[in-house]
Design an enzyme around this catalytic site. Structure first.
Site, mmCIF file in Angstrom:
data_model
loop_
_atom_site.group_PDB
_atom_site.id
_atom_site.type_symbol
_atom_site.label_atom_id
_atom_site.label_comp_id
_atom_site.label_asym_id
_atom_site.label_seq_id
_atom_site.Cartn_x
_atom_site.Cartn_y
_atom_site.Cartn_z
ATOM 1 N N SER A 65 -2.479 5.787 1.103
ATOM 2 C CA SER A 65 -2.075 4.772 2.072
ATOM 3 C C SER A 65 -3.307 4.048 2.636
ATOM 4 O O SER A 65 -4.083 3.468 1.877
ATOM 5 C CB SER A 65 -1.229 5.412 3.184
ATOM 6 O OG SER A 65 -0.598 4.428 3.977
ATOM 7 N N ASP A 110 8.358 0.674 -2.307
ATOM 8 C CA ASP A 110 7.668 1.203 -1.123
ATOM 9 C C ASP A 110 8.110 0.420 0.115
ATOM 10 O O ASP A 110 7.922 -0.800 0.191
ATOM 11 C CB ASP A 110 6.155 1.077 -1.317
ATOM 12 C CG ASP A 110 5.365 1.872 -0.279
ATOM 13 O OD1 ASP A 110 5.767 1.900 0.893
ATOM 14 O OD2 ASP A 110 4.328 2.444 -0.651
ATOM 15 N N HIS A 121 7.276 5.634 0.007
ATOM 16 C CA HIS A 121 5.888 5.614 0.451
ATOM 17 C C HIS A 121 5.325 7.028 0.455
ATOM 18 O O HIS A 121 5.696 7.853 1.302
ATOM 19 C CB HIS A 121 5.780 4.994 1.846
ATOM 20 C CG HIS A 121 4.366 4.810 2.307
ATOM 21 N ND1 HIS A 121 3.499 3.938 1.720
ATOM 22 C CD2 HIS A 121 3.665 5.414 3.302
ATOM 23 C CE1 HIS A 121 2.327 3.982 2.320
ATOM 24 N NE2 HIS A 121 2.400 4.887 3.282
#
Length: 538
Positions: free
Chosen positions: A216, A342, A371
């Protein structure tokens, strides 16, 4: 029976009473499924109709990439299909399940406190296998407000340690239970902490290959760092999972739809909790009242991140800290994994063309995964990208494509190697064409000229040494010297020069002959005239 012909609404209600309750329940179920499928992106029916075969992994790479042909092509997981857990058939279900449950394995880290040059402190959490200094090390970078206890990080750490490698998690400043000890905070583009940690690990374990995995926001920091430092990074390979790539596009995306706004609000609450842990410093450096009233990530960045990081505007912060503009300068084997569904990091920000143009990058995308989730199996006990990373790093480690840090030569360049004396030069061919000559050709010609017109004795000695490589050291020197003296000829340099001129240009040789005849004819003519006169008198 009552007459309802006068009121059509009463007739309709009477007919609706005649429909069984079960039909209403079936209709409600159908409407609910349609809502889940469209609004929540639930794809269970699609998986059912396709026989739960999963979706193939799409790979984007340069056609001349050795990283793909020699490494990724051998990764079975990246060339197979990804099938999400059936009862988590949706990006939102997967993402929420990871945040709430995660099913992380249980183990304990060994903590190391690393002190930075500005007075800051970072917690490095280790999971070691042995005490040797050659075992590969994997450095994991968590996402926004995440630390080493996050479920996906623990999945990665457990699988990495299970194959016999060391893994260390670098917690962001102020996370992992460590207080802020300086006026510096981390953000989405802050690469100084990562640079310091990697330098520390490379210095402490110089013989251990170092691999880095970013997730991320951690993936954005990793790619930006790799692009900033280029060839000089001491990293053998890297993986970026679910990177936001372009923060400005991500900001627009996360405020576009209702569900994305829910994620935006949830992440803002997490940032507020992070700020609450370090309220004394945030109250002094940022707008504390604005932080408490923040309802989105952008609000928090406006009242906190922008001020602490000294950015003019929030958009300026997003532009400068996005990693997409650094992709072209990455010189380390890099695998990037993203899910097209996502709900936090949109597919619109993926730099497809930049990844395809860089021979060191392979981009793997799946249709589903959410995600950082990518749960697989009936019990959702495993995460697909963790297995893919494990296999990629293992194949890369056994290949010849691990990156090695480029170190500048400590010796200054020689005078003869000065750029002033280097090419390009002009060369005239036999047909009169003029062409530029590069440094390699000029150096080769210079060496050839020295060998042919230079010291003949050394040339002969070298030839004799090549023909008799197993001579006695003293006897070989004496014998080769005697042979060199015997073979020495005073006309040899002249013949060599003439041969060189012939090879350079035959027109130059004839021009030289013509000039010699013209300039020497008066003397030669006079000598011939005197010789003829003496012959006649005799």
């Amino acid at each position: 029976m009552a007459d309802f012909t006068g009121d059509p609404y009463l007739v309709l209600l009477n007919d609706l009473r005649l429909i069984p309750i079960s039909h209403y329940l079936l209709a409600s179920l159908a409407i609910s499924l349609a809502f889940l499928y469209c609004f929540l992106e639930f794809h269970f029916l699609h998986d059912l109709l396709t026989g739960f075969r999963g979706c193939p992994v799409a790979l984007t790479y340069n056609s001349s990439s050795r990283i793909y042909h020699d490494v990724v092509s051998k990764c079975r997981i990246l060339h197979s299909r990804y099938l999400p857990t059936p009862w988590l058939s949706g990006p939102h279900f997967q993402t929420v399940f990871l945040s709430i449950f995660g099913r992380a394995p249980a183990f304990n880290y060994r903590r190391e406190l690393f002190h930075l040059s500005d007075g800051g402190t970072i917690a490095l959490d280790w999971l070691l296998n042995s005490d040797d200094d050659i075992t590969p090390i994997v450095l994991a970078i968590p996402g926004l407000t995440s630390d080493s206890e996050s479920p996906y990080i623990k999945h990665l750490a457990f699988n990495t340690a299970k194959k016999g490698w060391h893994i260390v998690v670098t917690n962001h400043r102020g996370l992992g239970g460590v207080s802020i000890t300086s006026d510096c905070f981390y953000n989405a583009g802050w690469t100084e902490d990562l640079r310091a940690v990697i330098h520390h690990l490379h210095h402490e374990y110089p013989n251990s290959p170092l691999f880095v995995v970013g997730t991320s926001i951690g993936a954005n920091i990793l790619v930006k760092y790799l692009g900033e430092d280029g060839d000089s990074v001491p990293v053998a390979g890297a993986v970026a999972i679910c990177s936001p790539w372009d923060l400005l596009i991500g900001d627009r995306f996360i405020t576009r739809r209702l569900l994305q706004k829910v994620y935006d609000r949830a992440l803002a609450i997490g940032l507020q909790g992070y700020a609450q842990l370090h309220q004394p410093i945030y109250s002094r450096l940022a707008n504390w009242e604005g932080i408490k009233k923040s309802r989105s990530i952008r609000d928090f960045d406006h009242h906190a991140t922008r001020l602490v990081g000294k950015f003019e505007t929030v958009d300026t912060y997003y532009r400068r800290c996005s990693s997409a503009s650094y992709v072209g300068n990455v010189s380390v084997p890099l695998l990037c994994i993203s899910a097209l569904d996502d709900p936090v990091c949109t597919r619109e920000a993926i730099p497809w063309d930049e990844c395809r143009a860089n021979t060191n990058i392979v981009l793997a995308t799946t249709n589903h995964g959410g995600h950082l989730s990518f749960f697989e199996g009936l019990t959702a006990a495993g995460i697909w990208w963790v297995r893919a990373v494990d296999e990629f790093l293992k194949v890369l480690y056994s290949s010849q494509h691990m990156h090695v840090k480029k170190v500048a030569s400590p010796h200054p360049p020689l005078i003869g190697d000065s750029s002033i004396d280097q090419g390009p030069y002009v060369n005239i061919a036999e047909d009169g064409m003029v062409a530029a000559v590069g440094n390699e050709q000029v150096e080769e010609n210079m060496v050839e000229d020295v060998l042919e017109v230079g010291d003949i004795k050394h040339s002969v000695e070298r030839d004799q040494q090549r023909s008799q490589p197993e001579l006695d050291p003293l006897g070989g020197i004496v014998e080769s010297s005697e042979q060199a003296i015997k073979s020495l000829d005073v006309t040899l340099p002249v013949r060599r020069c003439l041969g060189l001129l012939c090879r350079r240009s035959r027109w130059s040789l004839w021009l030289l002959v013509y000039i010699g005849i013209v300039t020497s004819w008066p003397v030669v003519g006079s000598v011939l005239k005197i010789a003829l006169q003496k012959k006649r008198r005799g």
